[in-house]
Design a protein around this motif. Structure first.
Motif, short mmCIF file in Angstrom:
data_model
loop_
_atom_site.label_atom_id
_atom_site.label_comp_id
_atom_site.label_asym_id
_atom_site.label_seq_id
_atom_site.Cartn_x
_atom_site.Cartn_y
_atom_site.Cartn_z
N LEU A 290 -25.12 39.79 -2.62
CA LEU A 290 -25.50 38.42 -2.27
C LEU A 290 -24.29 37.49 -2.29
N HIS A 291 -23.44 37.67 -3.27
CA HIS A 291 -22.23 36.85 -3.38
C HIS A 291 -21.36 37.00 -2.13
N LYS A 292 -21.20 38.26 -1.71
CA LYS A 292 -20.39 38.55 -0.52
C LYS A 292 -20.99 37.87 0.72
N SER A 293 -22.31 37.94 0.86
CA SER A 293 -22.99 37.33 2.01
C SER A 293 -22.85 35.82 2.00
N ILE A 294 -23.00 35.22 0.84
CA ILE A 294 -22.86 33.76 0.73
C ILE A 294 -21.44 33.33 1.05
N GLU A 295 -20.46 34.08 0.53
CA GLU A 295 -19.06 33.78 0.84
C GLU A 295 -18.81 33.83 2.35
N GLN A 296 -19.36 34.84 3.01
CA GLN A 296 -19.20 34.95 4.46
C GLN A 296 -19.82 33.75 5.16
N GLY A 297 -21.01 33.35 4.71
CA GLY A 297 -21.67 32.20 5.30
C GLY A 297 -20.83 30.94 5.16
N ILE A 298 -20.26 30.73 3.98
CA ILE A 298 -19.42 29.56 3.74
C ILE A 298 -18.18 29.60 4.64
N GLN A 299 -17.57 30.79 4.77
CA GLN A 299 -16.38 30.93 5.63
C GLN A 299 -16.71 30.62 7.08
N MET A 300 -17.95 30.88 7.48
CA MET A 300 -18.34 30.61 8.86
C MET A 300 -18.89 29.20 9.03
N GLY A 301 -18.87 28.41 7.95
CA GLY A 301 -19.30 27.03 8.03
C GLY A 301 -20.80 26.81 7.98
N ILE A 302 -21.55 27.79 7.49
CA ILE A 302 -23.00 27.64 7.39
C ILE A 302 -23.33 26.72 6.22
N ARG B 156 -30.24 28.86 2.41
CA ARG B 156 -31.48 28.96 1.62
C ARG B 156 -32.66 29.31 2.53
N VAL B 157 -32.73 28.64 3.68
CA VAL B 157 -33.81 28.90 4.64
C VAL B 157 -33.73 30.35 5.12
N LEU B 158 -32.53 30.81 5.46
CA LEU B 158 -32.35 32.19 5.91
C LEU B 158 -32.77 33.18 4.81
N PHE B 159 -32.36 32.89 3.58
CA PHE B 159 -32.70 33.75 2.46
C PHE B 159 -34.22 33.85 2.29
N GLU C 109 -39.39 36.77 2.99
CA GLU C 109 -40.72 36.84 3.59
C GLU C 109 -40.85 38.05 4.51
N ASP C 110 -39.83 38.29 5.35
CA ASP C 110 -39.85 39.44 6.26
C ASP C 110 -39.95 40.75 5.50
N ILE C 111 -39.13 40.89 4.49
CA ILE C 111 -39.12 42.13 3.71
C ILE C 111 -40.43 42.30 2.96
N HIS C 112 -40.95 41.22 2.41
CA HIS C 112 -42.23 41.29 1.70
C HIS C 112 -43.34 41.74 2.67
N SER C 113 -43.33 41.19 3.88
CA SER C 113 -44.33 41.58 4.89
C SER C 113 -44.18 43.04 5.27
N GLU C 114 -42.97 43.52 5.42
CA GLU C 114 -42.73 44.92 5.80
C GLU C 114 -43.25 45.87 4.74
#
Length: 132
Positions: A98-110, A116-119, A124-129
């Protein structure tokens, strides 16, 4: 035994760490239960097209963390991992991912709120699956 792991030379993560984390994940996920024999250092290096020194370092790290054990003349095997250690490692692995993903998001200016919305959407998607 051939392990279902892959390494990438393009990754910023060192190859020994890629090997170590993937073997650890296989152990934590139950795909490699206690007592499972692992390939020799040389065999794994050959399978992954990397150096013996690299695979040795991954095995040494896993052994020092008590995930595997080497028995002289017999080979290397998955160790019994107690429940508390297993839970701590699972949290650590998830935290790092998760840390790596968040860092990538920050580097891309998200924006943090967009992340938070994406998370939440992913949860929700995974829970539904898993309900199906």
């Amino acid at each position: 035994m051939k392990l279902p792991i892959r390494v990438s030379e393009e990754s910023r993560e060192p190859i020994y760490h890629q090997i170590e984390s993937q073997i650890k994940a296989l152990i934590m996920g139950g795909q490699l239960p206690s007592g499972t024999p692992l390939p020799s250092i040389r065999a794994l290096a050959n399978d992954l097209s990397c150096s013996v020194i690299t695979t040795r370092r991954a095995y040494q790290n896993l052994e020092s963390q008590k995930f595997i054990k080497t028995l002289q003349g017999k080979g290397t095997f998955v160790s019994e991992v107690d429940a508390q250690h297993k839970e701590e490692e699972i949290e650590k692995i998830l935290y790092e991912a998760l840390h790596k993903s968040i860092e990538q998001g920050i580097q891309m200016g998200i924006d943090i709120n967009r992340m938070r919305v994406l998370f939440e959407n992913i949860l929700e998607d995974i829970h539904s699956e898993h309900k199906e």
